[in-house]
Design a protein around this motif. Structure first.
Motif, mmCIF file in Angstrom:
data_model
loop_
_atom_site.group_PDB
_atom_site.id
_atom_site.type_symbol
_atom_site.label_atom_id
_atom_site.label_comp_id
_atom_site.label_asym_id
_atom_site.label_seq_id
_atom_site.Cartn_x
_atom_site.Cartn_y
_atom_site.Cartn_z
ATOM 1 N N ASN A 158 0.824 -1.206 0.000
ATOM 2 C CA ASN A 158 0.000 0.000 0.000
ATOM 3 C C ASN A 158 0.858 1.256 0.000
ATOM 4 N N ASN A 159 1.887 1.265 0.856
ATOM 5 C CA ASN A 159 2.729 2.455 0.967
ATOM 6 C C ASN A 159 3.483 2.735 -0.329
ATOM 7 N N LEU A 160 3.916 1.682 -0.992
ATOM 8 C CA LEU A 160 4.529 1.857 -2.306
ATOM 9 C C LEU A 160 3.532 2.497 -3.271
ATOM 10 N N GLY A 161 2.287 2.060 -3.166
ATOM 11 C CA GLY A 161 1.241 2.643 -4.001
ATOM 12 C C GLY A 161 1.102 4.140 -3.769
ATOM 13 N N VAL A 162 1.191 4.562 -2.506
ATOM 14 C CA VAL A 162 1.111 5.985 -2.188
ATOM 15 C C VAL A 162 2.273 6.744 -2.831
ATOM 16 N N LEU A 163 3.475 6.165 -2.786
ATOM 17 C CA LEU A 163 4.636 6.820 -3.389
ATOM 18 C C LEU A 163 4.441 6.976 -4.897
ATOM 19 N N TYR A 164 3.976 5.912 -5.559
ATOM 20 C CA TYR A 164 3.756 5.994 -6.999
ATOM 21 C C TYR A 164 2.573 6.900 -7.339
ATOM 22 N N ARG A 165 1.563 6.907 -6.497
ATOM 23 C CA ARG A 165 0.411 7.785 -6.719
ATOM 24 C C ARG A 165 0.829 9.250 -6.671
ATOM 25 N N ARG A 168 -21.595 11.301 -5.823
ATOM 26 C CA ARG A 168 -20.580 12.337 -5.734
ATOM 27 C C ARG A 168 -20.723 13.141 -4.440
ATOM 28 N N ASP A 169 -21.967 13.416 -4.036
ATOM 29 C CA ASP A 169 -22.190 14.204 -2.819
ATOM 30 C C ASP A 169 -21.632 13.515 -1.586
ATOM 31 N N ASP A 170 -21.551 12.183 -1.595
ATOM 32 C CA ASP A 170 -21.027 11.443 -0.449
ATOM 33 C C ASP A 170 -19.551 11.730 -0.223
ATOM 34 N N LEU A 171 -18.868 12.225 -1.238
ATOM 35 C CA LEU A 171 -17.434 12.482 -1.159
ATOM 36 C C LEU A 171 -17.114 13.962 -0.953
ATOM 37 N N GLN A 172 -18.153 14.779 -0.769
ATOM 38 C CA GLN A 172 -17.973 16.226 -0.714
ATOM 39 C C GLN A 172 -16.982 16.654 0.367
ATOM 40 N N LYS A 173 -17.007 15.976 1.514
ATOM 41 C CA LYS A 173 -16.141 16.413 2.604
ATOM 42 C C LYS A 173 -14.666 16.203 2.306
ATOM 43 N N PHE A 174 -14.357 15.427 1.255
ATOM 44 C CA PHE A 174 -12.964 15.199 0.896
ATOM 45 C C PHE A 174 -12.486 16.145 -0.207
ATOM 46 N N GLU A 175 -13.399 16.982 -0.741
ATOM 47 C CA GLU A 175 -13.053 17.835 -1.865
ATOM 48 C C GLU A 175 -12.050 18.918 -1.487
ATOM 49 N N THR A 176 -11.996 19.290 -0.214
ATOM 50 C CA THR A 176 -11.092 20.363 0.206
ATOM 51 C C THR A 176 -9.661 19.868 0.400
ATOM 52 N N LEU A 177 -9.442 18.577 0.347
ATOM 53 C CA LEU A 177 -8.097 18.043 0.506
ATOM 54 C C LEU A 177 -7.261 18.335 -0.735
ATOM 55 N N ASP A 178 -5.970 18.465 -0.536
ATOM 56 C CA ASP A 178 -5.069 18.724 -1.646
ATOM 57 C C ASP A 178 -5.171 17.603 -2.678
ATOM 58 N N ASN A 179 -5.199 17.979 -3.931
ATOM 59 C CA ASN A 179 -5.384 16.976 -4.990
ATOM 60 C C ASN A 179 -4.284 15.920 -5.010
ATOM 61 N N ASN A 180 -3.095 16.288 -4.544
ATOM 62 C CA ASN A 180 -1.981 15.338 -4.597
ATOM 63 C C ASN A 180 -2.073 14.288 -3.512
ATOM 64 N N ASP A 181 -2.832 14.582 -2.449
ATOM 65 C CA ASP A 181 -2.893 13.659 -1.318
ATOM 66 C C ASP A 181 -4.319 13.238 -0.994
ATOM 67 N N LYS A 182 -5.263 13.568 -1.842
ATOM 68 C CA LYS A 182 -6.685 13.407 -1.547
ATOM 69 C C LYS A 182 -7.031 11.994 -1.079
ATOM 70 N N GLY A 183 -7.355 11.893 0.206
ATOM 71 C CA GLY A 183 -7.895 10.661 0.724
ATOM 72 C C GLY A 183 -6.916 9.524 0.885
ATOM 73 N N PHE A 184 -5.701 9.647 0.375
ATOM 74 C CA PHE A 184 -4.813 8.505 0.360
ATOM 75 C C PHE A 184 -4.060 8.391 1.676
ATOM 76 N N GLU A 185 -3.978 7.180 2.192
ATOM 77 C CA GLU A 185 -3.403 6.959 3.504
ATOM 78 C C GLU A 185 -2.251 5.974 3.458
ATOM 79 N N ILE A 186 -1.269 6.241 4.314
ATOM 80 C CA ILE A 186 -0.094 5.386 4.396
ATOM 81 C C ILE A 186 0.058 4.866 5.817
#
Length: 235
Positions: free
Chosen positions: A137-144, A217-235
């Motif tokens: 997973n963490n490798l995936g974050v680096l490549y993402r 789409r509305d279910d994800l609204q609270k994540f829209e303010t996150l930076d596009n480069n890190d949106k929702g992704f967790e390590i």
């Protein structure tokens, strides 16, 4: 437990010295859990004052002692921080040489936290190849994100899928986000819903919060303010 709290407070306000009074087994175990599970640096520092096995004598405990110094380092700065990181890596390395794959992953995390992404990638790659799903997973974050490597969304997707198939909740969660936001794939709410559901079933709380019977789409609204480069992704 009150004695433990007092000891932690005493350490925090610098009244205690490195030669602090030995705590009993119950309080030591409580501090150990706070340190290793909750990553409370003061609890880790308290454990260190109690005297831990040396690098020369540790065997099965090498990774755990490395983790104590690793988590303790978050409360330090300057030379003290550098020294604790070196000590943690030394313990982790000995555990790795004994075949402990978790310690390989932990070294990768130390480099990741230090933003030394190329070195982090090397350790995550080794741990992933050995079957440690969180490292995949963490490798995936680096490549993402293109940290330490050229950004490769297809590679990120493949690594997240590999982690998810091995029942790593973060892999399922991150794969869900790729489909929910159409990152490197065609936007597909049905697949996003499926992966968020898997992550939720594996115990990932945030996935449960955005998991609905019909993801929109509305279910994800609270994540829209996150930076596009890190949106929702967790390590």
């Amino acid at each position: 437990m009150p004695r433990l709290i007092l000891a932690l407070l005493c350490f925090f306000i610098s009244i205690c010295t490195l030669q602090s009074e030995q705590i009993n087994d119950e309080d030591f175990n409580a501090a150990y859990n706070l340190c290793t599970q909750d990553k409370q640096a003061q609890a880790c520092l308290l454990l260190i004052t109690q005297g831990l096995e040396s690098l020369e004598s540790c065997e099965s405990s090498c990774n755990e002692i490395g983790l104590i110094y690793h988590n303790a380092s978050s409360a330090l700065k300057g030379e003290a921080l550098t020294n604790y990181i070196k000590i943690a890596v030394a313990y982790y390395t000995k555990a790795a040489l004994q075949g402990n794959i978790l310690s390989v992953y932990n070294i990768g995390m130390m480099f990741y936290e230090a933003q030394m992404y190329d070195k982090a990638r090397q350790y995550f790659d080794t741990a992933c190849e050995k079957g440690f799903a969180r490292a995949c997973n963490n490798l995936g974050v680096l490549y993402r994100s293109g940290f330490g490597v050229a950004q490769d969304l297809a590679k990120a997707k493949s690594l997240y899928a590999q982690a998810c198939e091995s029942k790593e909740p973060l892999g399922c969660h991150n794969l869900g986000f790729m489909y929910a936001f159409g990152i490197g794939v065609s936007q597909n709410f049905a697949l996003a819903q499926s992966y968020f559901g898997k992550a939720c079933n594996l115990g990932h709380t945030q996935s449960c919060e955005i998991n609905s019977n019909r993801l929109q789409r509305d279910d994800l609204q609270k994540f829209e303010t996150l930076d596009n480069n890190d949106k929702g992704f967790e390590i």
